[in-house]
Design a protein around this motif. Structure first.
Motif, PDB file in Angstrom:
ATOM      1  N   LYS A 269      27.751  57.204  53.161  1.00 20.22           N
ATOM      2  CA  LYS A 269      28.103  56.721  54.501  1.00 20.22           C
ATOM      3  C   LYS A 269      28.509  55.243  54.477  1.00 20.22           C
ATOM      4  N   VAL A 270      29.443  54.937  53.560  1.00 17.28           N
ATOM      5  CA  VAL A 270      29.968  53.586  53.401  1.00 17.28           C
ATOM      6  C   VAL A 270      31.490  53.645  53.437  1.00 17.28           C
ATOM      7  N   LYS A 271      32.117  52.644  54.010  1.00 17.28           N
ATOM      8  CA  LYS A 271      33.569  52.587  54.113  1.00 17.28           C
ATOM      9  C   LYS A 271      34.188  52.144  52.789  1.00 17.28           C
ATOM     10  N   VAL A 272      35.277  52.799  52.368  1.00 17.02           N
ATOM     11  CA  VAL A 272      35.995  52.397  51.160  1.00 17.02           C
ATOM     12  C   VAL A 272      36.793  51.129  51.454  1.00 17.02           C
ATOM     13  N   GLY A 273      36.665  50.152  50.568  1.00 14.77           N
ATOM     14  CA  GLY A 273      37.316  48.856  50.788  1.00 14.77           C
ATOM     15  C   GLY A 273      38.771  48.815  50.410  1.00 14.77           C
ATOM     16  N   GLY A 274      39.287  49.886  49.801  1.00 16.59           N
ATOM     17  CA  GLY A 274      40.686  49.918  49.421  1.00 16.59           C
ATOM     18  C   GLY A 274      40.865  49.976  47.916  1.00 16.59           C
ATOM     19  N   ARG A 275      41.999  49.491  47.457  1.00 15.05           N
ATOM     20  CA  ARG A 275      42.395  49.614  46.055  1.00 15.05           C
ATOM     21  C   ARG A 275      42.239  48.280  45.324  1.00 15.05           C
ATOM     22  N   LEU A 276      41.653  48.361  44.126  1.00 14.22           N
ATOM     23  CA  LEU A 276      41.653  47.245  43.185  1.00 14.22           C
ATOM     24  C   LEU A 276      42.558  47.598  42.020  1.00 14.22           C
ATOM     25  N   TYR A 277      43.146  46.575  41.428  1.00 14.52           N
ATOM     26  CA  TYR A 277      44.006  46.763  40.262  1.00 14.52           C
ATOM     27  C   TYR A 277      43.201  46.368  39.023  1.00 14.52           C
ATOM     28  N   SER A 278      42.950  47.350  38.170  1.00 20.06           N
ATOM     29  CA  SER A 278      42.077  47.123  37.019  1.00 20.06           C
ATOM     30  C   SER A 278      42.845  46.954  35.717  1.00 20.06           C
ATOM     31  N   ASP A 279      43.583  47.996  35.304  1.00 25.09           N
ATOM     32  CA  ASP A 279      44.218  48.012  33.981  1.00 25.09           C
ATOM     33  C   ASP A 279      45.740  48.044  34.041  1.00 25.09           C
ATOM     34  N   ALA A 280      46.326  47.927  35.229  1.00 26.59           N
ATOM     35  CA  ALA A 280      47.783  48.022  35.359  1.00 26.59           C
ATOM     36  C   ALA A 280      48.248  47.328  36.629  1.00 26.59           C
ATOM     37  N   LEU A 281      49.493  46.866  36.611  1.00 28.00           N
ATOM     38  CA  LEU A 281      50.106  46.249  37.783  1.00 28.00           C
ATOM     39  C   LEU A 281      50.684  47.314  38.702  1.00 28.00           C
ATOM     40  N   SER A 282      51.150  46.875  39.865  1.00 23.78           N
ATOM     41  CA  SER A 282      51.927  47.750  40.741  1.00 23.78           C
ATOM     42  C   SER A 282      53.373  47.738  40.250  1.00 23.78           C
ATOM     43  N   PRO A 283      54.218  48.671  40.715  1.00 19.23           N
ATOM     44  CA  PRO A 283      55.630  48.654  40.328  1.00 19.23           C
ATOM     45  C   PRO A 283      56.318  47.374  40.824  1.00 19.23           C
ATOM     46  N   PRO A 284      57.455  47.017  40.244  1.00 17.08           N
ATOM     47  CA  PRO A 284      58.195  45.822  40.692  1.00 17.08           C
ATOM     48  C   PRO A 284      58.444  45.867  42.199  1.00 17.08           C
ATOM     49  N   GLY A 285      58.204  44.739  42.853  1.00 14.22           N
ATOM     50  CA  GLY A 285      58.353  44.680  44.298  1.00 14.22           C
ATOM     51  C   GLY A 285      57.102  45.056  45.054  1.00 14.22           C
ATOM     52  N   GLY A 286      56.069  45.522  44.346  1.00 22.32           N
ATOM     53  CA  GLY A 286      54.818  45.923  44.977  1.00 22.32           C
ATOM     54  C   GLY A 286      53.893  44.747  45.213  1.00 22.32           C
ATOM     55  N   GLU A 287      52.710  45.046  45.752  1.00 22.18           N
ATOM     56  CA  GLU A 287      51.780  43.988  46.149  1.00 22.18           C
ATOM     57  C   GLU A 287      51.121  43.281  44.972  1.00 22.18           C
ATOM     58  N   ALA A 288      51.175  43.889  43.798  1.00 16.43           N
ATOM     59  CA  ALA A 288      50.519  43.307  42.613  1.00 16.43           C
ATOM     60  C   ALA A 288      51.414  43.482  41.396  1.00 16.43           C
ATOM     61  N   ASP A 289      52.646  43.017  41.507  1.00 15.59           N
ATOM     62  CA  ASP A 289      53.619  43.233  40.424  1.00 15.59           C
ATOM     63  C   ASP A 289      53.637  42.106  39.396  1.00 15.59           C
ATOM     64  N   SER A 290      52.696  41.188  39.484  1.00 13.21           N
ATOM     65  CA  SER A 290      52.482  40.193  38.436  1.00 13.21           C
ATOM     66  C   SER A 290      50.983  40.017  38.260  1.00 13.21           C
ATOM     67  N   PHE A 291      50.572  39.480  37.128  1.00 12.12           N
ATOM     68  CA  PHE A 291      49.142  39.316  36.882  1.00 12.12           C
ATOM     69  C   PHE A 291      48.522  38.353  37.885  1.00 12.12           C
TER      70      PHE A 291
END
Length: 309
Positions: A269-291
């Protein structure tokens, strides 16, 4: 007629590729094992290199299966950059199959890793360096260790391409300074929270270095690899701990199916906080496309979730 020939000849000359001109030096062909490392190599290499990434954005290096096209790419490369500490357990086989003859750079070389207990491994050999000890390969989550990591990449490129060594060193130094500033910001952001609130649930043990650097307690149902399924016992134990310690920060990772974390969140009964980036970036143009963008986003989301009462 002569005028037409002259116009055609002029058009051919201006359209000719730059590498066809006498004296032009071809760019260094570099292979990077996964997307986070690829971005770092590109930042340091600049215009002097071309980078091909083996494990692409949003993909899981733990379960990556190289293809014949990957072998061909490695065969034609001048440089192969890997993180090391057995993060890429498939890489030696790929190199042997490709016939690679270039320079190999191991970014984690001579960097002291954190150790994990053997029972955290969940059946997967991740850099065992002694009885009961497993080296955590996720070094990039500690920006202080990234100073040496960046230095190893910089020195490796400079050794292979001494004609452009000065540029590699200048860009490497600038990038290391950017990471130091990012570390100072992250430390200040996390430091706003009392230690009692610094508790996070993620899918696998990818954030041990971040945990140690900023004194955050990370818990995970899986070990340091996503290759094995979490046991029902581990999941149940984690749910009880969440309830007992009032943990409010649950995250799924970009490289894994969120189903397990969603199940834990429902039962606890806890809310998910969303997505973390662990071992890979997002695609180019995404929210995490650089380290740098990835790290800043992770810290921002972690702090926001841990603030919950």
């Amino acid at each position: 007629m002569l005028r037409l020939i002259a116009v055609c000849l002029f058009g051919f000359l201006i359209a000719a590729p730059a590498h066809a001109q006498p004296g032009a030096q071809p760019k260094l062909r570099v292979i990077a094992s996964f997307s986070i490392l690829s971005d770092m190599v590109a930042q340091i290499g600049g215009e002097q290199i071309t980078v091909v990434t083996l494990v692409p954005a949003m993909a899981d290096a733990h379960v990556f299966q190289p293809t014949p096209s990957d072998a061909r790419a490695v065969a034609h490369a001048d440089v192969l950059v890997a993180s090391g500490l057995n993060f890429e357990p498939w890489l030696d086989r790929l190199v042997a199959a490709s016939g690679f003859r270039g320079r190999r750079i191991v970014a984690s070389e001579d960097i002291a890793p954190l150790a994990l207990r053997a029972d955290h491994d969940h059946g997967h050999d991740h850099g065992k360096s002694g009885k009961g000890r497993i080296d955590d390969p996720h070094l990039w989550h500690d920006l202080t260790r990234m100073q040496a990591y960046v230095g190893n990449i910089t020195q490796g490129l400079a050794a292979v391409d001494p004609a452009h060594a000065e540029g590699y060193r200048a860009r490497g130094a600038a990038y290391a300074a950017e990471l130091r500033a990012l570390d100072a910001w992250a430390e200040a952001e996390v430091g706003k929270l009392p230690l009692a609130q610094r508790k996070v649930i993620t899918q696998h043990d990818a954030f041990g270095y971040l945990a140690a650097r900023y004194r955050i307690a990370f818990m995970a149902p899986q070990g340091i690899t996503t290759e094995a399924e979490a046991s029902a016992e581990a999941v149940g134990r984690l749910i009880r701990q969440i309830r007992r310690e009032n943990v409010q920060a649950l995250f799924f990772e970009n490289i894994a199916n969120p189903r397990l974390i969603e199940q834990i969140a429902r039962e606890a009964k806890v809310k998910v906080g969303g997505r973390l980036y662990s071992d890979a970036l997002s695609p180019p143009g995404g929210e995490a496309d650089s380290f740098v963008k990835m790290y800043r986003l992770n810290i921002t989301r972690l702090v926001e979730a841990m603030k919950r009462d």
